[in-house]
Write a protein that holds these residues in place. Structure first.
Motif, short mmCIF file in Angstrom:
data_model
loop_
_atom_site.label_atom_id
_atom_site.label_comp_id
_atom_site.label_asym_id
_atom_site.label_seq_id
_atom_site.Cartn_x
_atom_site.Cartn_y
_atom_site.Cartn_z
N THR A 16 1.72 -8.87 16.97
CA THR A 16 2.75 -7.90 16.62
C THR A 16 2.19 -6.77 15.75
N LEU A 17 0.85 -6.69 15.67
CA LEU A 17 0.13 -5.65 14.93
C LEU A 17 0.38 -5.69 13.43
N ARG A 18 0.65 -6.88 12.92
CA ARG A 18 0.73 -7.09 11.48
C ARG A 18 -0.55 -7.79 11.05
N PRO A 19 -0.97 -7.61 9.80
CA PRO A 19 -2.22 -8.23 9.36
C PRO A 19 -2.15 -9.75 9.32
N VAL A 20 -3.25 -10.37 9.69
CA VAL A 20 -3.40 -11.82 9.56
C VAL A 20 -3.78 -12.08 8.10
N LEU A 21 -2.99 -12.89 7.43
CA LEU A 21 -3.20 -13.15 6.01
C LEU A 21 -4.18 -14.30 5.79
N LEU A 22 -4.86 -14.26 4.65
CA LEU A 22 -5.77 -15.32 4.25
C LEU A 22 -4.97 -16.50 3.71
N VAL A 23 -5.63 -17.63 3.51
CA VAL A 23 -4.97 -18.80 2.92
C VAL A 23 -4.48 -18.43 1.53
N ASN A 24 -3.24 -18.75 1.22
CA ASN A 24 -2.60 -18.48 -0.08
C ASN A 24 -2.40 -17.00 -0.37
N GLU A 25 -2.52 -16.12 0.62
CA GLU A 25 -2.29 -14.68 0.42
C GLU A 25 -0.84 -14.36 0.73
N THR A 26 -0.21 -13.54 -0.10
CA THR A 26 1.18 -13.14 0.13
C THR A 26 1.29 -11.62 0.07
N ILE A 27 2.23 -11.09 0.84
CA ILE A 27 2.49 -9.65 0.83
C ILE A 27 3.37 -9.33 -0.36
N LEU A 28 2.95 -8.35 -1.17
CA LEU A 28 3.70 -7.94 -2.36
C LEU A 28 4.52 -6.67 -2.11
N ALA A 29 3.99 -5.77 -1.27
CA ALA A 29 4.68 -4.51 -0.98
C ALA A 29 4.17 -3.94 0.34
N ILE A 30 5.04 -3.15 1.00
CA ILE A 30 4.69 -2.48 2.26
C ILE A 30 5.15 -1.03 2.15
N GLN A 31 4.29 -0.09 2.58
CA GLN A 31 4.64 1.33 2.58
C GLN A 31 4.23 1.96 3.90
N ASP A 32 5.19 2.62 4.58
CA ASP A 32 4.93 3.32 5.83
C ASP A 32 4.50 4.76 5.57
N ASN A 33 4.00 5.41 6.63
CA ASN A 33 3.63 6.83 6.61
C ASN A 33 2.61 7.18 5.53
N VAL A 34 1.54 6.39 5.46
CA VAL A 34 0.48 6.59 4.48
C VAL A 34 -0.76 7.13 5.19
N GLY A 35 -1.40 8.12 4.57
CA GLY A 35 -2.69 8.62 5.02
C GLY A 35 -3.73 8.32 3.96
N LEU A 36 -4.97 8.10 4.38
CA LEU A 36 -6.03 7.78 3.43
C LEU A 36 -6.92 8.98 3.19
N TYR A 37 -7.52 9.01 2.02
CA TYR A 37 -8.49 10.04 1.64
C TYR A 37 -9.84 9.39 1.41
N ASP A 38 -10.89 10.13 1.72
CA ASP A 38 -12.25 9.73 1.41
C ASP A 38 -12.73 10.72 0.37
N GLY A 39 -12.61 10.34 -0.90
CA GLY A 39 -12.83 11.29 -1.99
C GLY A 39 -11.67 12.28 -2.02
N ASN A 40 -11.97 13.57 -1.95
CA ASN A 40 -10.92 14.60 -1.97
C ASN A 40 -10.52 15.06 -0.57
N GLU A 41 -11.12 14.49 0.45
CA GLU A 41 -10.86 14.91 1.82
C GLU A 41 -10.04 13.87 2.57
N LYS A 42 -9.12 14.37 3.43
CA LYS A 42 -8.36 13.46 4.28
C LYS A 42 -9.30 12.74 5.24
N ALA A 43 -9.11 11.46 5.38
CA ALA A 43 -9.91 10.67 6.33
C ALA A 43 -9.29 10.84 7.71
N ILE A 44 -9.95 11.56 8.58
CA ILE A 44 -9.40 12.00 9.86
C ILE A 44 -8.91 10.84 10.74
#
Length: 84
Positions: A16-44
């Motif tokens: 279902t395209l959700r992350p596979v969690l590790l043993v004893n790992e729990t999700i604390l928060a989820i945020q949609d519509n996020v883009g990542l940066y590599d330093g000061n530049e958008k990561a294409i």
């Protein structure tokens, strides 16, 4: 220039395209519509996705190419944060 993206590893996703969690790992928060940066530049390749904050990791699941552009980093590797 040294890329920070090399500290990430590929995220394993379930059918279902959700992350596979590790043993004893729990999700604390989820945020949609996020883009990542590599330093000061958008990561294409990481312009729009969903971020999962878990007890162990930060996981980015890309909206356009989830099977190839979904990545994860362990929280213990995070040294700081910036707010925009």
């Amino acid at each position: 220039r040294l890329s920070i993206m090399n500290r990430f590893s590929r995220a394993e996703l379930n059918s279902t395209l959700r992350p596979v969690l590790l043993v004893n790992e729990t999700i604390l928060a989820i945020q949609d519509n996020v883009g990542l940066y590599d330093g000061n530049e958008k990561a294409i390749d990481y312009m729009k996705g969903t971020v999962y904050l878990t007890s162990h990791r930060i996981i980015y699941v890309d909206s356009q190419n989830p099977s190839t552009n979904s990545i994860t980093v362990e929280i213990k590797l995070i040294k700081g944060r910036e707010f925009y």
